[in-house]
Design a protein around this motif. Structure first.
Motif, PDB file in Angstrom:
ATOM      1  N   HIS A   1      -2.576   6.802   4.254  1.00 57.51           N
ATOM      2  CA  HIS A   1      -4.017   6.840   4.016  1.00 57.51           C
ATOM      3  C   HIS A   1      -4.502   5.532   3.401  1.00 57.51           C
ATOM      4  O   HIS A   1      -5.513   4.962   3.838  1.00 57.51           O
ATOM      5  CB  HIS A   1      -4.372   8.023   3.115  1.00 57.51           C
ATOM      6  CG  HIS A   1      -5.841   8.154   2.849  1.00 57.51           C
ATOM      7  ND1 HIS A   1      -6.456   7.604   1.724  1.00 57.51           N
ATOM      8  CD2 HIS A   1      -6.834   8.750   3.567  1.00 57.51           C
ATOM      9  CE1 HIS A   1      -7.749   7.871   1.765  1.00 57.51           C
ATOM     10  NE2 HIS A   1      -8.003   8.564   2.863  1.00 57.51           N
ATOM     11  N   ALA A   2      -3.778   5.045   2.395  1.00 58.41           N
ATOM     12  CA  ALA A   2      -4.167   3.786   1.753  1.00 58.41           C
ATOM     13  C   ALA A   2      -4.115   2.628   2.738  1.00 58.41           C
ATOM     14  O   ALA A   2      -4.973   1.735   2.722  1.00 58.41           O
ATOM     15  CB  ALA A   2      -3.271   3.514   0.552  1.00 58.41           C
TER      16      ALA A   2
ATOM     17  N   PHE B   1       0.840  -1.183   0.000  1.00 54.59           N
ATOM     18  CA  PHE B   1       0.000   0.000   0.000  1.00 54.59           C
ATOM     19  C   PHE B   1       0.883   1.243   0.000  1.00 54.59           C
ATOM     20  O   PHE B   1       1.879   1.309   0.721  1.00 54.59           O
ATOM     21  CB  PHE B   1      -0.915  -0.006   1.228  1.00 54.59           C
ATOM     22  CG  PHE B   1      -1.684  -1.288   1.361  1.00 54.59           C
ATOM     23  CD1 PHE B   1      -2.897  -1.462   0.733  1.00 54.59           C
ATOM     24  CD2 PHE B   1      -1.149  -2.344   2.102  1.00 54.59           C
ATOM     25  CE1 PHE B   1      -3.585  -2.650   0.836  1.00 54.59           C
ATOM     26  CE2 PHE B   1      -1.832  -3.543   2.214  1.00 54.59           C
ATOM     27  CZ  PHE B   1      -3.049  -3.693   1.575  1.00 54.59           C
TER      28      PHE B   1
ATOM     29  N   HIS C   1      -7.290   0.396   4.048  1.00 57.16           N
ATOM     30  CA  HIS C   1      -7.263  -1.069   3.935  1.00 57.16           C
ATOM     31  C   HIS C   1      -7.668  -1.717   5.256  1.00 57.16           C
ATOM     32  O   HIS C   1      -8.483  -2.656   5.275  1.00 57.16           O
ATOM     33  CB  HIS C   1      -5.862  -1.516   3.532  1.00 57.16           C
ATOM     34  CG  HIS C   1      -5.688  -3.006   3.506  1.00 57.16           C
ATOM     35  ND1 HIS C   1      -6.390  -3.843   2.655  1.00 57.16           N
ATOM     36  CD2 HIS C   1      -4.891  -3.821   4.259  1.00 57.16           C
ATOM     37  CE1 HIS C   1      -6.034  -5.102   2.868  1.00 57.16           C
ATOM     38  NE2 HIS C   1      -5.127  -5.107   3.842  1.00 57.16           N
TER      39      HIS C   1
END
Length: 283
Positions: free
Chosen positions: A110-111, A106, A115
């Motif tokens: 933020h990602a 990732f 997740h």
């Protein structure tokens, strides 16, 4: 002065990445610093062939592990991360959800948080997210081929307890300088302990330059003689307690395989500091 620095930044990150992939050890420390009119923390990492400085808002282990990614913003959830999380006592159901998900890498925090939220993880549970994030950061470091055999030498601060960890002799000896003897007898006792520590340090440095297997036993006996001496006064009692604490932290330096990074308090190795970091008393 602050423009056109892209090439310099890229070179700086490349130096750090190469160092973390090849250096047998790195020495680390941090200090308070003002940056953009706000309180910040500057972390210094270096070795025999490099030194880098990084300034940020936090001195947490999470921040230090982020720096070890050498410019990458990746979070990785492969087996290395899952093993870290299991050792931290993470709920096995969360590990199973991470393992079954096809996405493993990732880009950015933020990602990564999105997740976790998608896997029904409570991202407002700070302790849980810290464990998950530290595991993903450590996997991101290892996925780049970094820190496989590199020892981290520090003052034993918790944020630096990463990978194989070693305790700096300078920071150990500094504790002895805090003792304030009240009598001539106590002053002599303190100085005796200091002299023994310095002598052992010099002998360890000589052994490092010319390792002799037969000398290891003598060094071990000298170590025990210094750090197991009985106290004879309140001041020497304090010395004794400091030395015993150092002995417990250094219990892994003489035998046994080195263990890899776990999130629990680590067994540490007493390591000589780099020449530039030694105090006058230790030179």
């Amino acid at each position: 002065m602050t423009g056109g620095l892209d090439a310099f930044v890229a070179e700086d990150q490349a130096v750090l990445k190469t160092a973390l992939a090849t250096a047998p050890f790195i020495t680390v420390d941090d200090t308070g610093a003002r940056h953009q009119r706000r309180d910040a923390v500057t972390t210094r990492m270096g070795g025999d062939r490099f030194t880098v400085f990084r300034t940020g808002r936090s001195k947490s282990r999470r921040n230090f592990m982020s720096l070890l990614r050498a410019g990458s913003d990746a979070y990785v959830a492969n087996e290395e991360a899952l093993e870290f999380m299991r050792r931290a006592g993470l709920d096995s159901s969360i590990c199973d959800r991470l393992r079954r998900h096809p996405c493993k890498i990732f880009s950015g925090e933020h990602a990564w948080l999105m997740h976790l939220a998608g896997l029904s993880v409570d991202i407002f549970d700070r302790n849980l997210v810290r464990t998950l994030t530290e595991g993903a950061l450590w996997d991101a470091v290892r996925a780049q081929g970094l820190m496989h055999d590199t020892v981290v030498v520090s003052d034993a601060a918790g944020q630096f307890r990463v990978a194989d960890h070693a305790l700096c002799w300078v920071h150990t000896e500094r504790l002895l300088h805090k003792l304030m003897p009240a009598t001539a007898r106590q002053e002599k006792a303190v100085e005796t302990v200091r002299d023994r520590v310095r002598s052992f340090y010099r002998a360890l440095k000589r052994w490092k330059m010319q390792p002799v297997p037969d000398a290891a036993g003598a060094l071990a006996a000298c170590f025990d003689k210094i750090f197991a001496c009985a106290p004879a006064s309140p001041t020497s009692t304090a010395c004794w307690r400091v030395c015993i604490a150092a002995k417990l932290r250094c219990s892994g330096c003489r035998n046994g395989p080195r263990s890899r990074f776990t999130p629990t308090p680590r067994r540490t190795i007493c390591a000589p500091a780099s020449p530039s970091a030694k105090s006058p008393a230790a030179r």
